[in-house]
Scaffold this motif. Structure first.
Motif, PDB file in Angstrom:
ATOM      1  N   ASP A  59     -10.356  -1.324   3.842  1.00 50.98           N
ATOM      2  CA  ASP A  59      -9.446  -1.063   5.109  1.00 50.98           C
ATOM      3  C   ASP A  59     -10.518  -1.120   6.189  1.00 50.98           C
ATOM      4  O   ASP A  59     -10.551  -2.075   7.225  1.00 50.98           O
ATOM      5  CB  ASP A  59      -8.679   0.329   5.025  1.00 50.98           C
ATOM      6  N   TRP A  60     -11.330  -0.082   6.151  1.00 51.16           N
ATOM      7  CA  TRP A  60     -12.268   0.034   7.378  1.00 51.16           C
ATOM      8  C   TRP A  60     -13.793   0.485   7.012  1.00 51.16           C
ATOM      9  O   TRP A  60     -14.451   0.804   7.887  1.00 51.16           O
ATOM     10  CB  TRP A  60     -11.708   0.968   8.356  1.00 51.16           C
ATOM     11  N   THR A  80     -10.211   0.691  13.761  1.00 48.31           N
ATOM     12  CA  THR A  80     -10.573  -0.466  13.242  1.00 48.31           C
ATOM     13  C   THR A  80      -9.516  -1.568  13.497  1.00 48.31           C
ATOM     14  O   THR A  80      -9.876  -2.739  13.446  1.00 48.31           O
ATOM     15  CB  THR A  80     -10.171  -0.360  11.422  1.00 48.31           C
ATOM     16  N   LEU A  81      -8.401  -1.292  13.555  1.00 44.87           N
ATOM     17  CA  LEU A  81      -7.354  -2.292  14.060  1.00 44.87           C
ATOM     18  C   LEU A  81      -7.575  -2.764  15.646  1.00 44.87           C
ATOM     19  O   LEU A  81      -7.540  -3.971  15.686  1.00 44.87           O
ATOM     20  CB  LEU A  81      -5.970  -1.736  13.932  1.00 44.87           C
ATOM     21  N   GLN A  83     -10.676  -3.093  16.723  1.00 42.83           N
ATOM     22  CA  GLN A  83     -11.823  -4.014  16.660  1.00 42.83           C
ATOM     23  C   GLN A  83     -11.344  -5.411  16.137  1.00 42.83           C
ATOM     24  O   GLN A  83     -11.779  -6.277  16.348  1.00 42.83           O
ATOM     25  CB  GLN A  83     -12.747  -3.378  15.655  1.00 42.83           C
ATOM     26  N   ARG A  84     -10.442  -5.157  14.892  1.00 43.20           N
ATOM     27  CA  ARG A  84     -10.075  -6.464  14.423  1.00 43.20           C
ATOM     28  C   ARG A  84      -9.151  -7.598  15.290  1.00 43.20           C
ATOM     29  O   ARG A  84      -9.453  -8.549  15.404  1.00 43.20           O
ATOM     30  CB  ARG A  84      -9.140  -6.040  13.129  1.00 43.20           C
ATOM     31  N   HIS A  85      -8.732  -6.686  16.439  1.00 36.15           N
ATOM     32  CA  HIS A  85      -7.752  -7.651  17.248  1.00 36.15           C
ATOM     33  C   HIS A  85      -8.448  -7.574  18.532  1.00 36.15           C
ATOM     34  O   HIS A  85      -7.418  -7.806  19.579  1.00 36.15           O
ATOM     35  CB  HIS A  85      -6.311  -7.278  17.103  1.00 36.15           C
ATOM     36  N   GLN A  86      -9.535  -7.271  18.856  1.00 35.90           N
ATOM     37  CA  GLN A  86     -10.117  -7.107  20.107  1.00 35.90           C
ATOM     38  C   GLN A  86      -9.880  -8.263  21.045  1.00 35.90           C
ATOM     39  O   GLN A  86      -9.866  -8.268  22.292  1.00 35.90           O
ATOM     40  CB  GLN A  86     -11.684  -6.786  19.919  1.00 35.90           C
ATOM     41  N   THR A  95       0.832  -4.832  15.961  1.00 35.25           N
ATOM     42  CA  THR A  95       0.774  -4.178  14.728  1.00 35.25           C
ATOM     43  C   THR A  95       0.649  -2.809  14.891  1.00 35.25           C
ATOM     44  O   THR A  95       1.089  -1.842  14.080  1.00 35.25           O
ATOM     45  CB  THR A  95      -0.796  -4.605  14.574  1.00 35.25           C
ATOM     46  N   ILE A 126      -4.773  -5.329   7.771  1.00 37.28           N
ATOM     47  CA  ILE A 126      -5.979  -5.656   7.347  1.00 37.28           C
ATOM     48  C   ILE A 126      -6.388  -6.218   5.951  1.00 37.28           C
ATOM     49  O   ILE A 126      -7.060  -7.042   6.003  1.00 37.28           O
ATOM     50  CB  ILE A 126      -6.979  -4.322   7.387  1.00 37.28           C
ATOM     51  N   GLN A 127      -5.615  -5.711   4.995  1.00 39.04           N
ATOM     52  CA  GLN A 127      -5.880  -6.192   3.669  1.00 39.04           C
ATOM     53  C   GLN A 127      -4.883  -7.518   3.540  1.00 39.04           C
ATOM     54  O   GLN A 127      -4.867  -8.113   2.277  1.00 39.04           O
ATOM     55  CB  GLN A 127      -5.401  -5.235   2.649  1.00 39.04           C
ATOM     56  N   ASP A 128      -3.691  -7.716   4.413  1.00 37.37           N
ATOM     57  CA  ASP A 128      -2.779  -8.500   4.261  1.00 37.37           C
ATOM     58  C   ASP A 128      -1.940  -8.204   2.928  1.00 37.37           C
ATOM     59  O   ASP A 128      -1.803  -9.084   2.106  1.00 37.37           O
ATOM     60  CB  ASP A 128      -3.311 -10.208   4.272  1.00 37.37           C
TER      61      ASP A 128
END
Length: 281
Positions: A59-60, A80-81, A83-86, A95, A126-128
């Motif tokens: 995950d992170w 983490t989310l 950063q992932r969708h920045q 999300t 994150i992991q889908d």
């Protein structure tokens, strides 16, 4: 005082057996595919297994740590989310449900407090993957969280729903009867045909014998004796055809609607059967 020695022997067999059982249980939990996390009454992490650490790493990329709280864990997930969708604020909003960090943390913690004993299915972007999480209160306080990867089952369910939706809007009437000859499914086109014939809704649970009997009676009212057969003979023949002509096409005429159908029956492994009717008028 007299330099003598006294030795006391105590039978600890039961305690030793319990200790061995606890060790076996810990080893078994550590090897489980499901993630297991144990929290105390202050929502601090006091134990977790290998699967929980593995999923957390995926995950992170940070290790679970004994003593970390739910607030810290949910905060790290939020970051983490972010950063992932920045570069995609809309995706981040979807999300996180439009929540800011403090609201998100508070909401997630509250879910764990109010959903004890209830399986909660959630999607991890994150992991889908799809997971099922269940929290159980412990007698001495605190709670245990078991998280299971149900991605395969969930995707099969989604694909099944897509297939069901597609069948629903086919022009060909379709019905499914179970191994006891009770109606368990039908699509929109079949419902419309039934309404046109009988002037009433088709209903789940209807017996095939009763339906074929009503269809026979309706044809007789219209002055048409189906296949020149008496009622019981007609019904028995049709039921036999449904279950014996699997994979073969057979002609069906509906005199009320003056429509010729090509019917194809398929008997399924569980002894239910599906029939697809195609208008070939």
């Amino acid at each position: 005082p007299d330099d003598g020695v006294i030795t006391v022997f105590r039978d600890v067999t039961d305690e030793k057996k319990q200790e061995l059982e606890r060790d076996r249980m810990r080893q078994a939990i550590d090897q489980m595919d499901d993630a297991v996390l144990v929290w105390d009454e202050e929502d601090s992490l006091i134990a977790f297994n290998i699967a929980a650490q593995k999923w957390n790493d995926e995950d992170w990329g940070s290790h679970l740590r004994l003593g970390m709280t739910q607030e810290i864990l949910m905060g790290e997930l939020y970051e983490t989310l972010e950063q992932r969708h920045q570069n995609d604020s809309e995706a981040l909003k979807r999300t996180l449900g439009g929540l800011d960090k403090s609201e998100y943390i508070k909401t997630e913690i509250q879910k764990h407090k109010t959903n004890r004993g209830i399986a909660n299915v959630f999607y991890n972007p994150i992991q889908d993957k799809y997971f099922e999480s269940k929290d159980t209160s412990l007698p001495e306080g605190g709670w245990i969280q078991v998280v299971r990867d149900i991605t395969l089952q969930k995707k099969q369910q989604i694909e099944g729903q897509r297939l069901q939706n597609a069948i629903e809007y086919l022009d060909d009437p379709i019905w499914v009867f179970d191994d006891k000859d009770e109606l368990v499914a039908f699509n929109r086109a079949m419902s419309e045909i039934h309404m046109a014939d009988f002037g009433k809704q088709l209903i789940i649970g209807l017996k095939l014998r009763d339906l074929m009997g009503e269809f026979y009676d309706l044809q007789i009212k219209e002055g048409y004796k189906p296949d020149g057969l008496e009622r019981e003979h007609y019904i028995s023949n049709l039921i036999k055809e449904f279950r014996s002509s699997s994979g073969r096409s057979r002609p069906v005429f509906n005199p009320m609607l003056n429509i010729h159908f090509e019917a194809k029956d398929t008997v399924l492994p569980d002894e239910s059967f599906v029939t697809v009717f195609r208008d070939v008028t």
